[in-house]
Structure formats: C-alpha cells, structure tokens
Design a protein around this motif. Sequence first.
Motif, PDB file in Angstrom:
ATOM      1  N   GLU A  55      83.734  60.091   5.467  1.00 16.27           N
ATOM      2  CA  GLU A  55      82.924  59.548   7.191  1.00 16.27           C
ATOM      3  C   GLU A  55      83.353  58.595   7.112  1.00 16.27           C
ATOM      4  OE1 GLU A  55      79.015  61.562   6.655  1.00 16.27           O
ATOM      5  OE2 GLU A  55      79.741  62.805   6.254  1.00 16.27           O
ATOM      6  N   PRO A  56      83.238  57.749   8.575  1.00 13.66           N
ATOM      7  CA  PRO A  56      83.145  56.310   8.444  1.00 13.66           C
ATOM      8  C   PRO A  56      82.395  55.482   8.513  1.00 13.66           C
ATOM      9  CG  PRO A  56      84.020  58.096  10.931  1.00 13.66           C
ATOM     10  CD  PRO A  56      83.082  58.880   9.429  1.00 13.66           C
ATOM     11  N   ALA A  57      81.087  55.980   8.658  1.00 19.70           N
ATOM     12  CA  ALA A  57      79.712  55.212   7.912  1.00 19.70           C
ATOM     13  C   ALA A  57      80.373  54.671   6.763  1.00 19.70           C
ATOM     14  CB  ALA A  57      78.756  56.457   8.225  1.00 19.70           C
ATOM     15  N   PHE A  58      81.263  55.893   5.916  1.00 19.28           N
ATOM     16  CA  PHE A  58      81.227  55.256   4.200  1.00 19.28           C
ATOM     17  C   PHE A  58      82.180  53.761   4.388  1.00 19.28           C
ATOM     18  CE2 PHE A  58      82.188  60.159   2.242  1.00 19.28           C
ATOM     19  CZ  PHE A  58      80.384  60.030   3.025  1.00 19.28           C
ATOM     20  N   GLY A  59      82.341  53.223   5.107  1.00 12.81           N
ATOM     21  CA  GLY A  59      82.790  51.920   4.500  1.00 12.81           C
ATOM     22  C   GLY A  59      84.199  52.203   4.085  1.00 12.81           C
ATOM     23  N   SER A  60      84.405  51.334   3.829  1.00 10.81           N
ATOM     24  CA  SER A  60      85.585  51.366   3.164  1.00 10.81           C
ATOM     25  C   SER A  60      85.413  50.455   1.745  1.00 10.81           C
ATOM     26  CB  SER A  60      86.459  49.948   3.324  1.00 10.81           C
ATOM     27  OG  SER A  60      86.437  49.013   3.712  1.00 10.81           O
ATOM     28  N   GLU A  61      84.640  49.796   1.398  1.00 11.49           N
ATOM     29  CA  GLU A  61      84.142  49.786   0.055  1.00 11.49           C
ATOM     30  C   GLU A  61      83.130  50.078  -0.944  1.00 11.49           C
ATOM     31  OE1 GLU A  61      85.307  47.046  -1.503  1.00 11.49           O
ATOM     32  OE2 GLU A  61      86.673  46.953   0.815  1.00 11.49           O
ATOM     33  N   PRO A  62      83.842  50.290  -2.494  1.00 13.81           N
ATOM     34  CA  PRO A  62      82.635  51.767  -3.570  1.00 13.81           C
ATOM     35  C   PRO A  62      80.913  50.323  -2.981  1.00 13.81           C
ATOM     36  CG  PRO A  62      84.451  50.729  -4.377  1.00 13.81           C
ATOM     37  CD  PRO A  62      84.426  49.610  -2.762  1.00 13.81           C
ATOM     38  N   ARG A  63      80.250  51.758  -3.507  1.00 10.22           N
ATOM     39  CA  ARG A  63      78.876  51.503  -3.291  1.00 10.22           C
ATOM     40  C   ARG A  63      77.916  51.822  -4.112  1.00 10.22           C
ATOM     41  NH1 ARG A  63      79.318  53.193   1.821  1.00 10.22           N
ATOM     42  NH2 ARG A  63      76.922  54.559   2.284  1.00 10.22           N
ATOM     43  N   MET A  64      76.866  51.045  -4.972  1.00  9.23           N
ATOM     44  CA  MET A  64      75.811  52.377  -5.332  1.00  9.23           C
ATOM     45  C   MET A  64      75.027  53.182  -4.529  1.00  9.23           C
ATOM     46  SD  MET A  64      72.737  51.634  -8.569  1.00  9.23           S
ATOM     47  CE  MET A  64      72.931  50.563  -7.881  1.00  9.23           C
ATOM     48  N   ILE A  65      75.442  54.496  -4.255  1.00 16.18           N
ATOM     49  CA  ILE A  65      74.208  55.300  -3.525  1.00 16.18           C
ATOM     50  C   ILE A  65      73.222  55.289  -3.643  1.00 16.18           C
ATOM     51  CG2 ILE A  65      76.134  55.940  -1.932  1.00 16.18           C
ATOM     52  CD1 ILE A  65      76.620  58.492  -3.010  1.00 16.18           C
ATOM     53  N   PHE A  66      72.885  55.350  -5.020  1.00 13.65           N
ATOM     54  CA  PHE A  66      71.795  56.306  -5.618  1.00 13.65           C
ATOM     55  C   PHE A  66      71.407  55.505  -7.107  1.00 13.65           C
ATOM     56  CE2 PHE A  66      69.278  58.788  -9.296  1.00 13.65           C
ATOM     57  CZ  PHE A  66      67.802  59.026  -8.382  1.00 13.65           C
ATOM     58  N   GLY A  67      70.300  54.878  -7.515  1.00 15.59           N
ATOM     59  CA  GLY A  67      69.693  54.592  -9.288  1.00 15.59           C
ATOM     60  C   GLY A  67      69.072  53.701  -9.211  1.00 15.59           C
ATOM     61  N   ASP A  68      68.239  54.500 -10.624  1.00 12.46           N
ATOM     62  CA  ASP A  68      67.171  54.553 -11.387  1.00 12.46           C
ATOM     63  C   ASP A  68      67.181  54.459 -13.070  1.00 12.46           C
ATOM     64  OD1 ASP A  68      67.613  57.026 -12.556  1.00 12.46           O
ATOM     65  OD2 ASP A  68      66.970  58.609 -11.532  1.00 12.46           O
ATOM     66  N   GLU A  69      66.143  54.643 -13.828  1.00 16.49           N
ATOM     67  CA  GLU A  69      66.857  54.217 -14.971  1.00 16.49           C
ATOM     68  C   GLU A  69      67.377  55.633 -15.856  1.00 16.49           C
ATOM     69  OE1 GLU A  69      62.996  57.176 -14.605  1.00 16.49           O
ATOM     70  OE2 GLU A  69      63.641  54.791 -13.356  1.00 16.49           O
ATOM     71  N   ARG A  70      67.457  56.837 -15.189  1.00 15.75           N
ATOM     72  CA  ARG A  70      68.863  57.779 -15.968  1.00 15.75           C
ATOM     73  C   ARG A  70      70.012  57.291 -15.699  1.00 15.75           C
ATOM     74  NH1 ARG A  70      64.329  60.524 -14.136  1.00 15.75           N
ATOM     75  NH2 ARG A  70      65.453  61.242 -13.301  1.00 15.75           N
ATOM     76  N   GLU A  71      70.470  57.477 -14.283  1.00 12.37           N
ATOM     77  CA  GLU A  71      71.100  57.561 -13.337  1.00 12.37           C
ATOM     78  C   GLU A  71      71.514  56.969 -12.604  1.00 12.37           C
ATOM     79  OE1 GLU A  71      72.632  60.676 -10.780  1.00 12.37           O
ATOM     80  OE2 GLU A  71      71.187  61.673 -12.823  1.00 12.37           O
ATOM     81  N   GLN A  72      73.231  56.339 -11.973  1.00  6.57           N
ATOM     82  CA  GLN A  72      73.807  55.843 -10.902  1.00  6.57           C
ATOM     83  C   GLN A  72      74.322  56.843 -10.349  1.00  6.57           C
ATOM     84  OE1 GLN A  72      75.437  52.046 -12.489  1.00  6.57           O
ATOM     85  NE2 GLN A  72      73.288  51.076 -12.160  1.00  6.57           N
ATOM     86  N   ARG A  73      74.157  56.757  -9.331  1.00  5.53           N
ATOM     87  CA  ARG A  73      75.833  57.040  -8.534  1.00  5.53           C
ATOM     88  C   ARG A  73      76.465  56.096  -7.309  1.00  5.53           C
ATOM     89  NH1 ARG A  73      73.065  62.759  -6.998  1.00  5.53           N
ATOM     90  NH2 ARG A  73      72.861  63.259  -9.004  1.00  5.53           N
ATOM     91  N   TRP A  74      77.624  56.216  -7.190  1.00  5.62           N
ATOM     92  CA  TRP A  74      78.297  55.145  -6.248  1.00  5.62           C
ATOM     93  C   TRP A  74      79.444  55.510  -5.878  1.00  5.62           C
ATOM     94  CZ3 TRP A  74      79.012  49.661  -7.329  1.00  5.62           C
ATOM     95  CH2 TRP A  74      77.762  48.866  -7.915  1.00  5.62           C
TER      96      TRP A  74
END
Length: 190
Positions: A37-56
């Motif tokens: 989706e265009p809103a994602f942009g072009s660079e990787p980024r963390m979209i979720f993070g807590d003490e158990r996991e991260q999603r990039w």
Amino acid sequence: MSSPRPSLQVAVVMRRERLASKWQPWRWVLADVVPHEPAFGSEPRMIFGDEREQRWLHPGFTVELFRDDAEGYYLNVSTPAPCWFVLWRMEEQAGIADEPIARPQIVTLSYHDAGRWLDAQETVEQVPAPADVVDWMRAFADAHYVPEPKRRKRPDSFKPLQDRFGNPASVSTQKKYGGGGGEGGGGGHG
C-alpha cells in the motif's frame, strides 16, 4: 513491443520473537506477505513491539511471473498449500534498529527459485498465499506451462542384466570349458 510481465507489489512482515534460551534470546521468522500500500512508504519500519516480539514491515517488493518459470508456478499451485517464498538475511551490523534485523531480499511464487536458494544455503521461509494470488498464479501456469512429453519406456529386454547384488551380469548360450563339473558331481565341500 512485448507486454510487461504480470506482477504484484507486496510487502514482507518479519517477526522477531523472544525465546526461552539464554544462548539465543531472540529469533527471526517470516510472519506474512501482504499487498503493498502506498501508505507503507519505501523504508522498513517497526510496526509493533513489546517485550515478547517485534514486527517489522519491509515494503516495496515486486513479484513477477516469468514464462520460462511456468513449471515453478505450476508446482507451487499443485501443492496442498500454495505459498509465497521469501529469501531473507540478517544485517551484518545494526542499521535502522539498535541491533541487526532480518532483511527480506526477494519474494517469489516459484518453487524452482526457492529450491535454488535453498541449495545455495540461503534462508528461505514460506507463508500461505491468499486465494486470489493462487488463482492469478494458476491462470498464468495454465496458460504457459507445457509439460515435457513423457519419454517412451524401454522394454525390460533392453535393460542391462544385473545379478542380485546389482553387478553387471551376462548370459551365454555357449558351453563353458574347464573348471568344475568334472567327475564326482559338482559342489562338494571337502
């Protein structure tokens, strides 16, 4: 001028999950492949993070279908669970995060691509492809995949003879001379 290859724009979601190990506290796994989706942009980024996991989120991958790899798509759609294949590597050193992150390199739907990458000792993971993508891939494979004609099986009479140990054997209609079969019958152990 030929028409451009069929393609889709996708983004890859990588997940960093905590492990209950003091030797390896984290591991990276492929979480999903989603439509770009265009809103994602072009660079990787963390979209979720807590003490158990991260999603990039890693945006901007183009998945193209190539006529000369129609068999690879056919093999994927003919499995019980057609999927995306993602080759990813760990960063050598931290870039956009405090620690090195997993970076997807290539996304494909080709069974052959995935096999070549695995043969090259790359990290390749898979996630299920959605039904609309499977239908798109199936239509392409149906239009372009031509199975190789089966080769005629040689009659068994043309196969080389082998003994019970798999060694070459021969049959002769000529009488053997010398050694064995003299007086006293054969085969005695003395």
